[in-house]
Design an enzyme around this catalytic site. Structure first.
Site, PDB file in Angstrom:
ATOM      1  N   ARG A 534      88.104  14.295  45.344  1.00  0.00           N
ATOM      2  CA  ARG A 534      88.401  13.128  44.431  1.00  0.00           C
ATOM      3  C   ARG A 534      89.118  13.666  43.225  1.00  0.00           C
ATOM      4  O   ARG A 534      88.570  14.740  42.391  1.00  0.00           O
ATOM      5  CB  ARG A 534      87.332  12.552  43.856  1.00  0.00           C
ATOM      6  CG  ARG A 534      87.422  10.982  42.925  1.00  0.00           C
ATOM      7  CD  ARG A 534      86.273  10.314  43.000  1.00  0.00           C
ATOM      8  NE  ARG A 534      86.474   9.063  41.895  1.00  0.00           N
ATOM      9  CZ  ARG A 534      85.727   8.882  40.896  1.00  0.00           C
ATOM     10  NH1 ARG A 534      84.742   9.715  40.551  1.00  0.00           N
ATOM     11  NH2 ARG A 534      86.018   7.913  39.965  1.00  0.00           N
ATOM     12  N   PHE A 539      91.629  13.140  33.931  1.00  0.00           N
ATOM     13  CA  PHE A 539      90.504  12.981  33.823  1.00  0.00           C
ATOM     14  C   PHE A 539      89.374  13.923  34.565  1.00  0.00           C
ATOM     15  O   PHE A 539      88.868  14.612  33.559  1.00  0.00           O
ATOM     16  CB  PHE A 539      90.143  11.543  34.600  1.00  0.00           C
ATOM     17  CG  PHE A 539      88.875  10.872  34.455  1.00  0.00           C
ATOM     18  CD1 PHE A 539      87.669  11.209  33.551  1.00  0.00           C
ATOM     19  CD2 PHE A 539      88.220  10.121  35.452  1.00  0.00           C
ATOM     20  CE1 PHE A 539      86.358  10.793  33.575  1.00  0.00           C
ATOM     21  CE2 PHE A 539      86.739   9.748  35.515  1.00  0.00           C
ATOM     22  CZ  PHE A 539      86.136  10.149  34.604  1.00  0.00           C
ATOM     23  N   GLN A 542      86.637  16.411  41.447  1.00  0.00           N
ATOM     24  CA  GLN A 542      85.235  16.288  41.787  1.00  0.00           C
ATOM     25  C   GLN A 542      85.195  16.870  43.131  1.00  0.00           C
ATOM     26  O   GLN A 542      86.124  16.782  43.992  1.00  0.00           O
ATOM     27  CB  GLN A 542      84.863  14.727  41.869  1.00  0.00           C
ATOM     28  CG  GLN A 542      83.459  14.629  42.319  1.00  0.00           C
ATOM     29  CD  GLN A 542      83.160  13.181  41.976  1.00  0.00           C
ATOM     30  OE1 GLN A 542      83.444  12.256  41.468  1.00  0.00           O
ATOM     31  NE2 GLN A 542      82.222  12.544  42.755  1.00  0.00           N
ATOM     32  N   ASN A 581      76.848  11.316  39.802  1.00  0.00           N
ATOM     33  CA  ASN A 581      75.852  10.411  40.421  1.00  0.00           C
ATOM     34  C   ASN A 581      76.194   9.031  40.569  1.00  0.00           C
ATOM     35  O   ASN A 581      77.300   8.897  40.446  1.00  0.00           O
ATOM     36  CB  ASN A 581      74.392  10.673  39.309  1.00  0.00           C
ATOM     37  CG  ASN A 581      75.072  10.050  37.987  1.00  0.00           C
ATOM     38  OD1 ASN A 581      75.725   9.069  37.908  1.00  0.00           O
ATOM     39  ND2 ASN A 581      74.741  10.698  36.554  1.00  0.00           N
ATOM     40  N   PHE A 592      81.548  17.595  38.751  1.00  0.00           N
ATOM     41  CA  PHE A 592      82.933  17.632  38.641  1.00  0.00           C
ATOM     42  C   PHE A 592      83.346  18.307  37.204  1.00  0.00           C
ATOM     43  O   PHE A 592      82.429  18.786  36.513  1.00  0.00           O
ATOM     44  CB  PHE A 592      83.438  16.036  38.479  1.00  0.00           C
ATOM     45  CG  PHE A 592      82.750  15.382  37.403  1.00  0.00           C
ATOM     46  CD1 PHE A 592      83.101  15.382  36.031  1.00  0.00           C
ATOM     47  CD2 PHE A 592      81.618  14.623  37.349  1.00  0.00           C
ATOM     48  CE1 PHE A 592      82.638  14.640  34.806  1.00  0.00           C
ATOM     49  CE2 PHE A 592      80.764  14.165  36.371  1.00  0.00           C
ATOM     50  CZ  PHE A 592      81.334  14.086  35.084  1.00  0.00           C
ATOM     51  N   LEU A 601      81.203   9.499  28.801  1.00  0.00           N
ATOM     52  CA  LEU A 601      80.199   9.938  29.695  1.00  0.00           C
ATOM     53  C   LEU A 601      79.053  10.677  29.294  1.00  0.00           C
ATOM     54  O   LEU A 601      78.061  10.902  30.107  1.00  0.00           O
ATOM     55  CB  LEU A 601      80.999  11.108  30.818  1.00  0.00           C
ATOM     56  CG  LEU A 601      82.305  10.708  31.368  1.00  0.00           C
ATOM     57  CD1 LEU A 601      82.954  11.709  32.141  1.00  0.00           C
ATOM     58  CD2 LEU A 601      81.974   9.495  32.281  1.00  0.00           C
ATOM     59  N   HIS A 605      76.299  11.438  32.579  1.00  0.00           N
ATOM     60  CA  HIS A 605      76.208  12.356  33.517  1.00  0.00           C
ATOM     61  C   HIS A 605      75.762  13.976  32.618  1.00  0.00           C
ATOM     62  O   HIS A 605      75.998  13.961  31.484  1.00  0.00           O
ATOM     63  CB  HIS A 605      77.575  12.708  33.864  1.00  0.00           C
ATOM     64  CG  HIS A 605      78.172  11.475  34.606  1.00  0.00           C
ATOM     65  ND1 HIS A 605      77.953  11.473  36.058  1.00  0.00           N
ATOM     66  CD2 HIS A 605      79.074  10.245  34.217  1.00  0.00           C
ATOM     67  CE1 HIS A 605      78.585  10.394  36.353  1.00  0.00           C
ATOM     68  NE2 HIS A 605      79.004   9.705  35.361  1.00  0.00           N
TER      69      HIS A 605
END
Length: 651
Positions: A534, A539, A542, A581, A592, A601, A605
């Protein structure tokens, strides 16, 4: 422009009244209008000063253990001791220090779960009663057990009913038997009284006298608190009936007519609980004696005026109200991530069942020292409400999404020096602290004005959760740091990819479980051949899923493990290494690397590392084009794999 009308005027006079000029300003529009009275803005003077004497941190600073679930905490005013009790009947004494607390003594007090813990207002005496039908009396300052009373019945509540400084205190204990809904008063006055109607103290001497009140309630008392200012006890039974009765040692413990402003309860709101079909889970009295408050079974907080028995304020904390907040969307201050909200609601439903079966301590309501604020725990944290304005001031512990806080007590004193020796420093910096229990947790938690920090020495390097008891097997597996062997937590790592090497530093001292999981997986070649599945430009990138589609991967313990948020580790810079998660406490193997600051975030995370070298490799992976179809959204068109990860375990 002329206004069109559907009907014609009946005469010319009316016609003239409907001329164009009549649609402009009219003289009467300028006639002076009576000014509407503005609602007087209610405010609390010196509110900021009061708030400086209350905890305000978002996260708990420390937690300490019992062997079993902690159900009660109590603060001894003036003497600065804290008592905690657990379901195995153990009571622990702690001493408040200028910063934090220290353990003092451990009592194996009871053979069953503790029902109630009470402390006198001068902090000199304490009592605990439990399902083993015993009442234990303690000398707080000397942390000694003074007396053991075999009650002969199962208690449902207890409270001291004498004023501060009394050398001969009395304690009231309620019988939980529906067939004998009595209140027993044990008087350490060294005088024997045969009944409440016989106040003569000259009828002999004894270490303990015992009076039974049989006619105060028709049902077992479940809540009982002493109002020292009015020398009156407030008691509430299992049907929600509220009674006031006089606590005078030499009185008949009747209704205190001369201390209140009503004669009949029908002129008050004291029938509120049976009228609403609910019962109170807790009861507390304000330090100035003017107010008392309850948390109801319906999760509504009610604050009453003592003298009039009238409701002052209510605060709805029901699950339905939080569900409505969630429907309002992200703009609402109580909106939670859907997964987090679902998890919290599941806990609340479990908690409701536990309350119905008397298997969990209830949320209580406490007043601050000024009587201007109340504090109580909810599904979103510990709320602080201003009783003068009726406004919410603060929510403590909202980010602590793994604990559902329940029973609270509040410390607001100063611990530098001693009153008894005349060395108390009244200008010492206060350390206001909430002591909170949590649902099904063998710990109690300390909230102060300070966030947990790694700048306060080595004590914090071992984590916030102090292992002052020998942990159970599950605790050892979940323990951050102390149980993890040093060689299982790397200091740094090199992620070898088909695009190049990415060097990262790891924060094993702040999030040991996460780093251990990453290090052991890397050591076992778990990530070898795993793709970056991903990629989202500007951003993050991952990886960590052996299945390669974002749905796989597990931890080294073969089950999800908890988040490890640390106040010094934020997504505030690019190239942050963080855990992926599916919601709170669902960490597995996926991780990531951010490519921009991502503060949204934080506390969602776990940050466990930073890229120190190879930022160009991260950027190169980020630039790979991705598919835009619904089925393969954000999947890179070019496959990039992890060859292996080398971890450095050296100190």
């Amino acid at each position: 422009m002329k206004r069109e009308r559907s009907d014609e005027p009946e005469n010319k006079a009316v016609q003239d009244d409907l001329s164009d000029d009549d649609f402009g300003p009219r003289m009467e529009d300028f006639a002076p209008q009576p000014k509407a009275k503005k609602a007087k803005k209610v405010s609390l003077k010196f509110e900021k000063v009061y708030l400086q004497a209350l905890p305000c941190a978002e996260m708990y600073e420390k937690s300490y253990m019992h062997r079993k679930t902690v159900t009660h905490t109590a603060v001894a005013p003036i003497t600065d001791f804290i008592l905690t009790g657990s379901t195995d009947g153990h009571v622990k004494f702690w001493k408040k220090l200028p910063k934090g607390i220290e353990f003092v003594k451990h009592f194996l007090s009871h053979l069953g779960p503790i029902v109630d813990i009470a402390i006198t207002s001068d902090g000199l005496h304490a009592a605990s009663c439990a399902l083993d039908s015993t009442l234990k009396i303690y000398d707080v300052v000397n942390f000694d057990m003074m007396n053991i009373i075999n009650l002969g019945f199962t208690p449902s509540a207890c409270c001291w009913i004498t004023k501060a400084g009394s050398p001969k205190p009395m304690i009231a204990v309620a019988n939980s038997d529906p067939k004998q809904p009595e209140i027993h008063i044990y008087d350490f006055n060294y005088s024997v009284r045969q009944s409440a109607d016989d106040p003569d103290p000259s009828k002999g001497l004894s270490d303990l006298s015992h009076v039974v009140l049989k006619n105060v309630h028709k049902n077992p008392v479940i809540q009982m608190k002493y109002n020292e200012v009015y020398d009156t006890v407030i008691s509430i039974d299992s049907k929600g009936m509220v009674e006031y009765w006089d606590a005078d040692r030499y009185g008949d413990h009747a209704f205190p007519q001369d201390k209140v402003q009503f004669e009949f309860k029908s002129a008050t709101d004291l029938y509120e609980f049976p009228k609403r079909g609910t019962i109170p889970f807790s009861l507390s009295v304000s330090p100035n004696g003017q107010l008392w408050a309850c948390m109801g079974e319906d999760r509504i907080v009610r604050v009453f005026k003592f003298e009039t028995g009238k409701l002052l304020r209510t605060f709805d904390e029901s699950l339905a109200i939080y569900a409505s907040y969630q429907k309002e969307g992200e703009d609402h201050p109580y909106y939670l991530d859907p997964l987090d909200f679902g998890r919290r609601m599941a806990v609340e439903n479990q908690l409701t069942k536990s309350w119905q079966n008397n298997k969990a301590p209830a949320s209580n309501v406490i007043f601050d020292g000024s009587s201007n604020f109340i504090c109580y725990s909810t599904m979103v944290g510990i709320k602080l409400q201003n009783l003068v304005t009726g406004k919410l001031v603060n929510v403590t512990g909202k980010v602590e999404n793994t604990e559902r806080f329940l029973h609270l007590s509040l410390y607001q004193g100063r611990t530098e020096g001693s009153i008894s020796t005349g060395t108390l420093n009244t200008k010492a910096t206060p350390d206001p602290t909430f002591f909170a229990t949590a649902y099904n947790k063998p710990r109690f938690y300390l909230f102060t004005r300070d966030e947990p920090s790694d700048h306060d020495g080595a004590d914090y390097s071992m984590g916030r959760d102090v292992f002052n008891e020998r942990p159970q097997e599950d605790d050892i597996k979940m323990a951050p740091g102390r149980q993890a062997k040093q060689q299982t937590r790397g200091k740094s790592a090199i992620i070898h990819t088909t695009k190049g090497d990415i060097h990262v530093t790891l924060f094993g001292d702040k999030c040991p479980k996460t780093v251990e999981n990453f290090s052991v997986h890397s050591k076992n070649n778990y990530y070898a051949g795993v793709i970056f599945h991903r990629i989202i430009k500007s951003f993050m990138i991952q990886t960590g899923d052996p299945l390669g589609d974002g749905t796989g991967g597990t931890s080294i313990w073969n089950k999800p493990f908890e988040d490890e948020f640390h106040p010094s580790l934020k997504h505030d810079v690019p190239f942050t290494l963080s855990m992926a998660n599916a919601g709170p406490n669902t960490n597995g193997s996926q991780f990531f690397i951010t490519t921009v600051p991502c503060p949204h975030l934080d506390n969602k995370h776990t940050v466990f590392g930073r890229v120190t070298k190879g930022m160009d490799v991260v950027s190169a992976i980020e630039r790979i084009p991705t598919f835009k179809t619904k089925e393969e959204m954000d999947r890179p068109q070019e496959e990039v794999k992890i060859i292996n990860i080398d971890v450095d375990f050296t100190k």
